[in-house]
Design an enzyme around this catalytic site. Structure first.
Site, PDB file in Angstrom:
ATOM      1  N   SER A 133      -8.627   3.391  -0.696  1.00 35.56           N
ATOM      2  CA  SER A 133      -7.207   3.622  -1.335  1.00 35.56           C
ATOM      3  C   SER A 133      -7.298   4.305  -2.430  1.00 35.56           C
ATOM      4  O   SER A 133      -8.145   3.700  -3.222  1.00 35.56           O
ATOM      5  CB  SER A 133      -6.304   2.421  -1.216  1.00 35.56           C
ATOM      6  OG  SER A 133      -5.091   2.536  -2.121  1.00 35.56           O
ATOM      7  N   TYR A 146      -3.559  -6.400  -4.241  1.00 31.01           N
ATOM      8  CA  TYR A 146      -4.102  -5.191  -3.534  1.00 31.01           C
ATOM      9  C   TYR A 146      -4.905  -4.482  -4.496  1.00 31.01           C
ATOM     10  O   TYR A 146      -6.070  -3.855  -4.522  1.00 31.01           O
ATOM     11  CB  TYR A 146      -2.998  -4.584  -2.955  1.00 31.01           C
ATOM     12  CG  TYR A 146      -3.388  -3.226  -2.210  1.00 31.01           C
ATOM     13  CD1 TYR A 146      -3.848  -3.452  -0.875  1.00 31.01           C
ATOM     14  CD2 TYR A 146      -3.082  -2.057  -2.889  1.00 31.01           C
ATOM     15  CE1 TYR A 146      -4.342  -2.302  -0.139  1.00 31.01           C
ATOM     16  CE2 TYR A 146      -3.511  -0.883  -1.941  1.00 31.01           C
ATOM     17  CZ  TYR A 146      -4.089  -0.979  -0.560  1.00 31.01           C
ATOM     18  OH  TYR A 146      -4.480   0.041   0.149  1.00 31.01           O
ATOM     19  N   LYS A 150      -8.877  -3.648  -4.277  1.00 35.57           N
ATOM     20  CA  LYS A 150      -9.267  -2.174  -4.033  1.00 35.57           C
ATOM     21  C   LYS A 150     -10.189  -1.468  -4.970  1.00 35.57           C
ATOM     22  O   LYS A 150     -10.996  -0.793  -4.957  1.00 35.57           O
ATOM     23  CB  LYS A 150      -8.152  -1.438  -3.867  1.00 35.57           C
ATOM     24  CG  LYS A 150      -7.390  -1.690  -2.409  1.00 35.57           C
ATOM     25  CD  LYS A 150      -8.288  -1.447  -0.958  1.00 35.57           C
ATOM     26  CE  LYS A 150      -7.683  -1.304   0.147  1.00 35.57           C
ATOM     27  NZ  LYS A 150      -8.344  -1.149   1.361  1.00 35.57           N
TER      28      LYS A 150
END
Length: 257
Positions: A133, A146, A150
């Site tokens: 991502s 997140y 990530k």
């Protein structure tokens, strides 16, 4: 030349399903993994692949998944570690949300590498595509778990590339921004999702970029090319970049903040 042998995790929908469809259309034999057994089977039936449902964040299962690739396909040329979760929340997100994000977004990649690398190093090589991502290169306002995990996933991908490139292991990091999947619809912060939706791609567009990228070995796979420029700005002037991100956050918070 024999058909490529591919495993895709998180392939019951979204980017993973699009990857599985694209690889199968290009002639690959594909193992479709997803935590949702029915979704995995539906995609496998559609593309003539093999469904192997299970939890990509469970090390014992990942070893079983890799064993299945060798037993059913005779090996694995490309492993797409695509499973991911997007919990909402700031620093005060529940510990369970942090732990789930860590296990799925980071440790699933570690487990895949543990299972694959000994075989690939013995046989002369393999390709590992990690869905990271753009949040791993930048950040995602509205979801601390997140963003942090990530970043960690990108760090692990970089480490793998630096450690094993000379031994035939190609590691690539797929870093899209918004993609029209359930994750964009259901996960994370609503303001961030609305911003990402403006430039969101269809999963099939991401799969097309990946299909091109695996013909070479460039590390960053960027379906949104503008992410490269944002990443350069972040590196060149972190203070200015963070001030810009904070300005966006203030717009999310509204006048009351």
């Amino acid at each position: 030349m024999s058909a490529p042998r591919v495993v895709v995790t998180g392939a019951g929908g979204g980017i993973g399903a699009a990857l599985a469809r694209r690889f199968a259309a290009d002639g690959a034999r594909v193992i479709v993994n997803d935590l949702d057994a029915a979704a995995a089977q539906a995609i496998a039936d559609e593309i003539g692949g093999l469904a192997v449902p299970g939890n990509a964040a469970d090390e014992a299962f990942v070893r079983q998944l890799v064993d299945t690739a060798w037993a059913e396909l005779g090996g694995c040329d490309l492993f797409c570690a695509n499973a991911g979760v997007l919990p909402a929340g700031a620093e005060d997100a529940p510990d369970a949300a942090w732990e789930t994000a860590w296990q799925v977004n980071v440790m699933s990649h570690v487990y895949a590498s543990r299972a694959l690398l000994p075989r690939w190093l013995d046989s002369g090589g393999g390709r590992l595509l990690l869905t990271v991502s753009a949040a791993g290169l930048l950040t995602l306002l509205g979801s601390a778990p997140y963003s942090v995990t990530k970043h960690a996933a990108l760090g692990f991908a970089e480490w793998l590339r630096a450690t094993y490139a000379h031994r035939g292991i190609v590691v690539q990091a797929l870093c899209p921004q918004g993609v029209r999947t359930a994750m964009l619809t259901d996960g994370g912060d609503s303001a961030s999702k609305a911003q990402l939706a403006a430039t969101a791609l269809d999963p099939e567009e991401v799969a097309a970029v990946v299909a091109d990228a695996i013909q070479g070995d460039r590390f960053l796979v960027l379906p949104h090319p503008e992410v490269a420029e944002y990443y350069r700005h972040r590196a060149d002037d972190p203070d200015r970049w963070l001030a810009g991100m904070n300005k966006i956050q203030r717009s999310f918070d509204g006048p009351a903040a």
